[in-house]
Design an enzyme around this catalytic site. Structure first.
Site, PDB file in Angstrom:
ATOM      1  CE1 TYR A  12      -3.008  -3.002   0.185  1.00  0.00           C
ATOM      2  CE2 TYR A  12      -3.983  -2.066   2.145  1.00  0.00           C
ATOM      3  CZ  TYR A  12      -3.974  -3.022   1.161  1.00  0.00           C
ATOM      4  OH  TYR A  12      -4.942  -3.992   1.143  1.00  0.00           O
ATOM      5  CE  LYS A  28       1.739 -18.601   0.126  1.00  0.00           C
ATOM      6  NZ  LYS A  28       0.928 -19.759   0.508  1.00  0.00           N
ATOM      7  CG  ASP A  81      -1.785 -20.138   2.322  1.00  0.00           C
ATOM      8  OD1 ASP A  81      -1.002 -19.925   3.274  1.00  0.00           O
ATOM      9  OD2 ASP A  81      -1.458 -20.782   1.307  1.00  0.00           O
ATOM     10  CG  ASP A 100      -7.077  -4.064   3.996  1.00  0.00           C
ATOM     11  OD1 ASP A 100      -8.027  -3.927   4.789  1.00  0.00           O
ATOM     12  OD2 ASP A 100      -7.041  -3.514   2.883  1.00  0.00           O
ATOM     13  CG  ASP A 119     -12.448  -6.756   5.773  1.00  0.00           C
ATOM     14  OD1 ASP A 119     -12.204  -5.889   6.640  1.00  0.00           O
ATOM     15  OD2 ASP A 119     -12.980  -6.493   4.673  1.00  0.00           O
TER      16      ASP A 119
END
Ligand code: ATP
Length: 328
Positions: free
Chosen positions: A121, A172, A205, A229, A233
């Site tokens: 970002y 990751k 994941d 982010d 959620d």
């Protein structure tokens, strides 16, 4: 003691939920000196203003910023996010995005520490040959040792003060071998200074699966901007929903004000219907009080919110605010 707070109600349900948050803070006995700023999608549509540098400079003088939600469907995606929210985060160096999730029925009691100024970002990248069949778009992930380390240190300090004293790095590393390596090395090195904190690592994941299937395994999670982010959620969805998810954009060094906002957006579909749940905004205000040294009032507000949780589906926005205000 009076705290000076800049209030940006914003768009849609933003002003509706912020009004309830301020009502509850007033009822808690904490004195705020508030200044309201008319910013967001509606303002942009009216006169093209997003966040002028003079206003940004004014914001620096407040003790904190309380924000409802910004964005309207008529404004193209990214304009307000980049021009207001990201501009504020970067300029005020709010490098930690803190999102707590507490939902006893689902066994959730965790906090996500998301790096807030770097990663994907940061705005690195660009177009080549835009609009042609050979168009190229790149969007790099920026990870600095300084940026990663200060975020990881914050997470260890936070975990150290919680009963479970457990911190999980989510990344990751098996595929993002450069950024992942920097994060893992930094995590391991900072961990040496915190032998009291037990540590773990999950690929992002796998963390998605665990958050749904076994959220109790997490206490504090630290992760980068993009993964944070998305994970938050998901964590919100498994812990009571978007109407109760609060967040803080912290400048832990206090060189500029921190900003507190509910995770949800402006929800134009329900704006003006008095059905928005103000609890996320109220809990965000409680995080603000914690940061301003008003831990007792913050704790009372959190307890009051848990008592009205069951009722929140069937009553109006201001009724929920009234009930919480009565209980603090
Ligand atoms: P953004 O991109 O700004 O996040 P969005 O429309 O994608 O905007 P939200 O504004 O968070 O996302 O809304 C998602 C859905 O959740 C909407 O249907 C909205 O009605 C619902 N919602 C969001 N916040 C609340 C709330 N406080 N109370 C009740 N429902 C909410």
């Amino acid at each position: 003691m009076t705290h000076s707070v800049a209030v940006i109600g914003g768009d849609g349900i933003g002003p509706e939920v912020v009004a309830e948050a301020l009502k509850v803070v007033a009822a808690s006995g904490v004195d705020l000196d508030t200044t309201h700023y008319d910013l967001g999608g509606a303002r942009y549509l009216r006169d093209g203003t997003i966040l002028p540098d003079e206003v940004l400079d004014e914001l620096r003088d407040f003790d904190a910023i309380l924000l409802g939600a910004v964005g309207t469907p008529e404004v193209p995606p990214g304009v307000i996010e980049r021009g207001l929210l990201l501009k504020m985060r970067f300029a005020l160096d709010q490098y930690v995005n803190l999102r707590p999730f507490l939902h006893e029925p689902a066994g959730v009691d965790l906090v996500v520490v998301r790096e807030n100024t770097e990663g994907a970002y940061a705005g690195e990248g660009g177009f080549l040959r835009k609009g042609t069949p050979h168009e190229v778009a790149t969007q790099g992930s920026v990870n600095t040792r300084m940026g990663v380390e200060r975020c990881v240190r914050f997470a260890f300090d936070l975990a150290s003060g919680r009963p479970a004293r457990h911190l999980t790095l989510v990344h990751k590393t098996n595929v993002l071998t450069f950024a992942g390596d920097l994060w893992q090395r930094t995590f391991d090195e900072v961990g040496v200074d915190h032998p009291e904190v037990a540590t773990a690592y999950d690929h992002v994941d796998a963390a998605c699966i665990h958050l749904v299937a076994d959220p109790g395994r997490y206490d504090v999670i630290v992760t980068d901007n993009l993964f944070g982010d998305i994970l938050t959620d998901l964590a919100g969805a498994v812990s009571g929903g978007i109407g109760v998810a609060a967040s803080a954009n912290l400048n832990p060094d206090r060189t500029a004000p921190s900003m507190f906002e509910p995770v949800h957006g402006s929800a134009p579909d329900i704006a003006g219907t008095a059905t928005a749940n103000p609890v996320a905004a109220i809990l965000s205000a409680a995080m603000m009080l914690d940061f301003l040294g008003e831990a007792d009032a913050a704790a009372r507000i959190r307890t009051a919110c848990t008592k009205v949780a069951d009722a929140s589906r069937s009553v109006s926005t201001s009724d929920i605010g009234d009930r919480v205000a009565e209980l603090v």
